[in-house]
Design an enzyme around this catalytic site. Structure first.
Site, PDB file in Angstrom:
ATOM      1  N   THR A   1      92.287  53.315  49.033  1.00 56.12           N
ATOM      2  CA  THR A   1      92.383  53.832  50.586  1.00 56.12           C
ATOM      3  C   THR A   1      93.789  53.038  51.138  1.00 56.12           C
ATOM      4  O   THR A   1      94.338  53.657  51.830  1.00 56.12           O
ATOM      5  CB  THR A   1      91.172  53.183  51.144  1.00 56.12           C
ATOM      6  OG1 THR A   1      90.117  53.791  50.466  1.00 56.12           O
ATOM      7  CG2 THR A   1      91.294  53.499  52.790  1.00 56.12           C
TER       8      THR A   1
ATOM      9  N   PHE B   1      96.558  52.181  49.774  1.00 57.30           N
ATOM     10  CA  PHE B   1      97.831  53.055  49.565  1.00 57.30           C
ATOM     11  C   PHE B   1      97.855  54.565  50.320  1.00 57.30           C
ATOM     12  O   PHE B   1      98.842  54.845  50.721  1.00 57.30           O
ATOM     13  CB  PHE B   1      98.032  53.139  47.904  1.00 57.30           C
ATOM     14  CG  PHE B   1      98.262  51.905  47.382  1.00 57.30           C
ATOM     15  CD1 PHE B   1      99.395  51.109  47.802  1.00 57.30           C
ATOM     16  CD2 PHE B   1      97.467  51.384  46.180  1.00 57.30           C
ATOM     17  CE1 PHE B   1      99.950  49.972  46.984  1.00 57.30           C
ATOM     18  CE2 PHE B   1      98.081  50.273  45.728  1.00 57.30           C
ATOM     19  CZ  PHE B   1      98.998  49.711  45.881  1.00 57.30           C
ATOM     20  N   MET B   2      96.581  54.961  50.319  1.00 55.64           N
ATOM     21  CA  MET B   2      96.503  56.339  51.002  1.00 55.64           C
ATOM     22  C   MET B   2      96.951  56.294  52.428  1.00 55.64           C
ATOM     23  O   MET B   2      97.658  57.003  52.869  1.00 55.64           O
ATOM     24  CB  MET B   2      95.121  56.964  51.001  1.00 55.64           C
ATOM     25  CG  MET B   2      94.974  58.302  51.535  1.00 55.64           C
ATOM     26  SD  MET B   2      93.148  58.527  51.919  1.00 55.64           S
ATOM     27  CE  MET B   2      93.033  57.536  53.365  1.00 55.64           C
TER      28      MET B   2
ATOM     29  N   GLY C   1      98.920  54.153  53.698  1.00 50.88           N
ATOM     30  CA  GLY C   1     100.483  53.905  53.588  1.00 50.88           C
ATOM     31  C   GLY C   1     101.224  55.238  53.271  1.00 50.88           C
ATOM     32  O   GLY C   1     102.328  55.679  53.909  1.00 50.88           O
TER      33      GLY C   1
ATOM     34  N   GLU D   1     101.357  57.231  56.631  1.00 50.42           N
ATOM     35  CA  GLU D   1     102.148  56.786  57.574  1.00 50.42           C
ATOM     36  C   GLU D   1     103.728  57.335  57.047  1.00 50.42           C
ATOM     37  O   GLU D   1     104.221  57.564  57.848  1.00 50.42           O
ATOM     38  CB  GLU D   1     101.950  55.091  57.477  1.00 50.42           C
ATOM     39  CG  GLU D   1     101.096  54.596  58.257  1.00 50.42           C
ATOM     40  CD  GLU D   1     101.733  53.152  58.518  1.00 50.42           C
ATOM     41  OE1 GLU D   1     102.317  52.812  59.421  1.00 50.42           O
ATOM     42  OE2 GLU D   1     100.772  51.943  57.952  1.00 50.42           O
TER      43      GLU D   1
ATOM     44  N   HIS E   1      88.317  58.405  54.256  1.00 47.71           N
ATOM     45  CA  HIS E   1      88.870  58.516  53.024  1.00 47.71           C
ATOM     46  C   HIS E   1      87.722  59.315  52.069  1.00 47.71           C
ATOM     47  O   HIS E   1      86.697  58.561  51.488  1.00 47.71           O
ATOM     48  CB  HIS E   1      89.173  57.329  52.186  1.00 47.71           C
ATOM     49  CG  HIS E   1      89.946  57.534  50.828  1.00 47.71           C
ATOM     50  ND1 HIS E   1      90.542  56.460  50.170  1.00 47.71           N
ATOM     51  CD2 HIS E   1      90.082  58.504  50.053  1.00 47.71           C
ATOM     52  CE1 HIS E   1      91.074  56.841  48.970  1.00 47.71           C
ATOM     53  NE2 HIS E   1      90.809  58.405  49.151  1.00 47.71           N
TER      54      HIS E   1
END
Length: 145
Positions: A42, A44-45, A47, A50, A76
C-alpha cells in the site's frame, strides 16, 4: 502555475510492479513486515498514485516550481503480485487558489481495480521551500548543540 490545467483533464501512467515494491520491502527492518505476503505494498501504491499526479501536473508548472503531496484518501482493494502492470488514471477535479490541485485517481492491474481515491498536490516555489527546510534543519542543529 500556468492556467493550462483544466478540470476534467486526465493523465494515464503505467508501471510494472517490481519485487522490491512488495510489502516485505516497505520496512525491511520490521520483522512483521518481512512475514507479510509478497504483493504490491500500500505504501508503494500511494507513491505510485502520487507519481502519476506529479507527471500530470508537471507540464503546467512554471520554471522553478514543483509540487508536494498534501492530501491522500484511497482504498487498496485488491492484491497485485510482482510482474503485473498497474495503470493509474488521474483526473483533475479541483483547482483551489491556482496552486492546490486535487485529482481523482484509479489504479488497475491487468485484472481488476486495485485502488480508488483522491490526491491533493500543492504547487510550490522550489527555492523558497528548500530555504524553509534548511531553516528547520538549522533550528534542529542548534537545539541539539
Amino acid at each position: 502555475m500556468r492556467d493550462t490545467l483544466k478540470i476534467g483533464d486526465e493523465f494515464t501512467f503505467e508501471y510494472v510492479v517490481d519485487a522490491n515494491k512488495t510489502v516485505p520491502n516497505l520496512y525491511p527492518e520490521s520483522e512483521e513486515y518481512r512475514k507479510m505476503p509478497e504483493v504490491f505494498a500500500t505504501g508503494f501504491m500511494v507513491g505510485l498514485l502520487e507519481w502519476c499526479c506529479i507527471e500530470a501536473l508537471h507540464p503546467h508548472l512554471d520554471e522553478g516550481e514543483g509540487s508536494l503531496g498534501t492530501f491522500i484518501s484511497t482504498s487498496h482493494c485488491a492484491p497485485t503480485p510482482p510482474g503485473m502492470k498497474v495503470t493509474v488514471t488521474a483526473r483533475c477535479v479541483e483547482i483551489r487558489n491556482s496552486n492546490n490541485v486535487f485529482w481523482e485517481v484509479v489504479a488497475r492491474d491487468e485484472l481488476e481495480v486495485i485502488a480508488e481515491g483522491r490526491h491533493g498536490r500543492h504547487v510550490i516555489q522550489t527555492d523558497r521551500f528548500l530555504a524553509r527546510v534548511d531553516k528547520k534543519k538549522q533550528t534542529l542543529e542548534r537545539s541539539a548543540a
